[in-house]
Design a protein around this motif. Structure first.
Motif, PDB file in Angstrom:
ATOM      1  N   SER A  86      -6.273  11.200  -7.615  1.00  0.00           N
ATOM      2  CA  SER A  86      -7.466  11.666  -7.211  1.00  0.00           C
ATOM      3  C   SER A  86      -8.293  11.072  -6.090  1.00  0.00           C
ATOM      4  O   SER A  86      -9.057  11.598  -5.400  1.00  0.00           O
ATOM      5  N   GLY A  87      -7.990   9.694  -6.255  1.00  0.00           N
ATOM      6  CA  GLY A  87      -8.800   8.841  -4.968  1.00  0.00           C
ATOM      7  C   GLY A  87     -10.497   8.975  -5.445  1.00  0.00           C
ATOM      8  O   GLY A  87     -11.144   8.393  -4.484  1.00  0.00           O
ATOM      9  N   MET A 121     -12.629   2.454   3.209  1.00  0.00           N
ATOM     10  CA  MET A 121     -12.143   3.824   2.751  1.00  0.00           C
ATOM     11  C   MET A 121     -12.873   4.889   2.989  1.00  0.00           C
ATOM     12  O   MET A 121     -14.310   4.811   2.875  1.00  0.00           O
ATOM     13  N   GLY A 122     -12.346   6.078   3.122  1.00  0.00           N
ATOM     14  CA  GLY A 122     -12.912   7.199   3.465  1.00  0.00           C
ATOM     15  C   GLY A 122     -12.233   8.449   3.731  1.00  0.00           C
ATOM     16  O   GLY A 122     -11.173   8.364   4.080  1.00  0.00           O
ATOM     17  N   GLY A 123     -13.051   9.625   3.552  1.00  0.00           N
ATOM     18  CA  GLY A 123     -11.984  10.949   3.725  1.00  0.00           C
ATOM     19  C   GLY A 123     -13.280  11.876   4.268  1.00  0.00           C
ATOM     20  O   GLY A 123     -14.298  11.870   3.986  1.00  0.00           O
ATOM     21  N   GLY A 124     -12.394  12.840   5.068  1.00  0.00           N
ATOM     22  CA  GLY A 124     -13.258  13.675   5.678  1.00  0.00           C
ATOM     23  C   GLY A 124     -12.439  15.332   5.348  1.00  0.00           C
ATOM     24  O   GLY A 124     -11.462  15.499   4.977  1.00  0.00           O
ATOM     25  N   THR A 128     -12.348   8.918  -0.255  1.00  0.00           N
ATOM     26  CA  THR A 128     -11.028   8.658   0.188  1.00  0.00           C
ATOM     27  C   THR A 128     -10.263  10.006   0.845  1.00  0.00           C
ATOM     28  O   THR A 128     -10.934  10.957   0.518  1.00  0.00           O
ATOM     29  N   GLY A 129      -9.549   9.852   1.493  1.00  0.00           N
ATOM     30  CA  GLY A 129      -8.625  11.049   2.089  1.00  0.00           C
ATOM     31  C   GLY A 129      -8.060  11.850   1.013  1.00  0.00           C
ATOM     32  O   GLY A 129      -8.180  13.211   0.900  1.00  0.00           O
ATOM     33  N   MET A 130      -7.537  10.991  -0.037  1.00  0.00           N
ATOM     34  CA  MET A 130      -6.866  11.658  -1.182  1.00  0.00           C
ATOM     35  C   MET A 130      -7.913  12.544  -2.083  1.00  0.00           C
ATOM     36  O   MET A 130      -7.582  13.424  -2.541  1.00  0.00           O
ATOM     37  N   LEU A 169     -10.297   8.938   6.549  1.00  0.00           N
ATOM     38  CA  LEU A 169     -10.919   8.263   7.595  1.00  0.00           C
ATOM     39  C   LEU A 169     -10.657   6.731   7.377  1.00  0.00           C
ATOM     40  O   LEU A 169     -11.051   5.799   8.285  1.00  0.00           O
ATOM     41  N   THR A 170      -9.982   6.305   6.646  1.00  0.00           N
ATOM     42  CA  THR A 170      -9.740   5.066   6.096  1.00  0.00           C
ATOM     43  C   THR A 170      -8.557   4.633   7.544  1.00  0.00           C
ATOM     44  O   THR A 170      -8.717   3.526   7.810  1.00  0.00           O
ATOM     45  N   LYS A 171      -8.115   5.290   7.957  1.00  0.00           N
ATOM     46  CA  LYS A 171      -6.867   5.122   9.076  1.00  0.00           C
ATOM     47  C   LYS A 171      -7.340   4.942  10.409  1.00  0.00           C
ATOM     48  O   LYS A 171      -8.574   4.189  10.491  1.00  0.00           O
TER      49      LYS A 171
END
Length: 586
Positions: free
Chosen positions: A148-149, A407-410, A273-275, A396-398
């Motif tokens: 799930s992240g 960590m982050g996700g968009g 997170t991205g996930m 966005l972590t990458k």
């Protein structure tokens, strides 16, 4: 032959970058160390200071979970920590589905006093929901954490653990029993005029913090502005390398962005997170459209496939991402089969193949399924996939961050998609921004120069591709520029853009692969998109328990993946040439 002395070798188990408290990668510097990690060998596991956060639960989080169990748990229980009751409830539901006999419960913790519900504290949102479960069923909870992240970040755990120790993070039923508000960890405290005007020093100025690491000041009252700047960067309307104040004073770009009219940062959403962005997209699509199977097209990052298999009716998997598989899908659709969405990566990880998004979009419009594209590897500076997608997700972590410390996700919705009105309504009803305030501040700062970094990384990656491709003992190099699917990539490539910073290679023998990897003078560990070149025997790390399954889809066990960084090009090329030379001496 004695091993080569490597300038960039980092001790096994050390964080990458070294001595970085919230690092998202960890050093596994030799082939043997990677296998030892997967086999659970003590000489590796005992040295692990950290790990990739969805696979290795950060020690700050572990310590906080242990403290919660000590106070609220029974003997033999463990805990997983989540930012909200809703995310914790999804973990509990997953757990109960897999282990109906298990006793699983949620402990919610919130700030203690009325002051904690001030506007500033609402921005910071220091709350935790702990899922308590039998310790011997830990693997079930860990599955949900990984897939799930949605678990808490290490920075959130660090801050909230301090509040908990001081008695200021409590169960809601105890709210009226604690009149004071704690200042948070000492390194965040800043004496203010409010503090100076009190006799007991217990009044908090929750918007001002100081982060000693890296000499950076974090003013968390600016969190919402940092989030806005991040969203504008993801939207493409903010590409200048400027500070936060200047970024927000720039005129909002209302022109066509990503070649989709009407698109803006209002269609961009942040996730922990991205996930998490992928997991919640799948969840929301099932709720909005109906309980149908998903399609996973092309060999994917492992958790994307696991999400579609374990949460909902299941999935149809096309592991090659080929035209022939699209032919098969079209026949299925013509025969009446219906799906909720097609998930794909552009390009894929680790084979760097690019699916035919144009044809996928045509099928989606004709047969009413959504298209979800993960653009993490391609990134939106190099490729524009939004016109072909209903939803675009990214880690966005990458490379967006680059610093390997947050960590982050968009997630992006396409306002021109047929599904837009339905999805926009669903996100309006259900979306909660769980990206922790500190993480947002750090991510905004890291991402200011992402455009120039992506250009330089791409140039370096092309140089490495040329070196590897020219060597007779390298079996295959996987890179979008040299891929047989390049035509699909080029359809989405932005003008004057490159082919990204990720590539992989295979060798004719395992002996060559091991010799090359062990003598390659880069840091080595999981993750990608870092500002430094990061190498990994990716398939061993990501798929160690299913190597035969990977081989079925043309993904070899000895594949080595390279995430190319910002180093000086000639120095980087020399490092790869020396590793290639070492193969003949092994």
């Amino acid at each position: 032959m004695s091993p080569m002395v490597l300038e960039n070798e980092v001790e096994v188990g050390e964080s990458l970058p070294p001595s970085t408290e919230h690092a998202v990668s960890v050093s596994l510097p030799t082939w043997r160390a990677n296998v030892g990690y997967e086999e659970g060998e003590e000489w590796v596991i005992s040295k692990m200071k950290t790990g990739y956060p969805r696979f290795f639960i950060h020690k700050q989080i572990q310590a906080f979970a242990t403290a919660i169990v000590a106070k609220y748990g029974d003997g033999g229980e463990a805990a997983m920590l989540f930012p909200t009751n809703a995310t914790a409830s999804r973990c509990r539901d997953f757990f109960v589905r897999l282990a109906p006999d298990a006793q699983v419960r949620i402990v919610d913790l919130v700030p203690a006093a009325e002051k904690a519900r001030s506007d500033e504290m609402l921005i910071i949102s220091p709350k935790i929901s702990a899922v308590l479960f039998p310790q011997d069923r830990f693997s079930i909870a860990k599955q949900f954490w990984q897939h799930s992240g949605d678990g808490v970040s290490s920075r959130r755990a660090e801050y909230c653990h301090h509040l908990f120790r001081e008695g200021y993070l409590i169960e809601p039923s105890s709210l009226n029993q604690s009149p004071r508000v704690c200042k948070g960890p000492r390194r965040y405290q800043k004496q203010t005029s409010i503090d100076l005007g009190t006799s007991n020093g217990e009044v908090q100025d929750p918007g001002e913090f100081v982060e000693q690491r890296f000499g950076r000041n974090l003013d968390l009252s600016l969190t919402n502005y940092a989030k806005l700047a991040i969203r504008r960067r993801i939207a493409g309307s903010l590409t200048a390398d400027v500070g936060l104040k200047e970024a927000l004073s720039m005129e909002k770009n209302t022109a066509m962005t990503r070649n989709v009219a009407g698109f803006s940062e209002d269609d961009v959403y942040l996730y922990p997170t991205g996930m998490s962005a992928i997991f919640n997209t799948h969840r929301k699509l099932l709720e909005a459209i109906g309980q149908r199977k998903a399609i996973v097209f092309g060999f994917p990052y492992i958790d994307t496939l696991k999400i579609t298999e374990k949460f909902g009716p299941g999935s149809l998997f096309y592991g090659y991402g080929s035209e022939e598989e699209l032919d098969n899908l079209e026949r299925r659709l013509e025969g009446g089969e219906r799906y909720v969405a097609l998930f794909t990566e552009f390009p894929s990880n680790p084979l760097l193949r690019s699916p035919n998004l144009e044809r996928i979009r045509i099928l989606a419009d004709k047969y009413d399924f959504c298209v979800v594209v993960d653009e993490t590897v391609g990134n939106f500076i190099n490729v524009n996939v939004l016109p072909y997608a209903d939803v675009v997700v990214s880690s966005l972590t990458k490379v967006f961050s680059g610093d390997s410390n947050v960590m982050g996700g968009g997630l992006v919705l396409n306002p021109k998609a047929k599904s837009y009105r339905l999805l926009k309504q669903r996100w309006a009803e259900d979306y909660v921004d769980n990206h922790w305030a500190e993480d947002s501040i750090v991510l905004e700062r890291n991402s200011r120069d992402f455009v120039s970094r992506i250009e330089r990384i791409g140039a370096n990656a092309e140089a490495i591709c040329d070196v590897l491709s020219a060597h007779p003992r390298v079996k295959q190099v996987n890179y979008p520029k040299t891929s047989p699917t390049r035509v699909n990539y080029d359809k989405c490539r932005n003008p004057n853009a490159g082919y990204g910073g990720l590539l992989s290679a295979t060798f004719y023998t395992r002996q060559d692969a091991v010799a090359f990897f062990d003598n390659l003078d880069t840091v080595k560990g999981p993750s990608l998109g870092t500002n430094f070149t990061l190498s990994s025997p990716y398939v061993i790390l990501a798929h160690y328990g299913e190597l035969d399954w990977c081989a079925q889809w043309g993904v070899e066990a000895d594949l080595i993946r390279f995430s190319v960084g910002l180093e000086e090009t000639t120095k980087l090329v020399d490092a790869f040439k020396r590793a290639l030379d070492a193969m003949s001496q092994s």
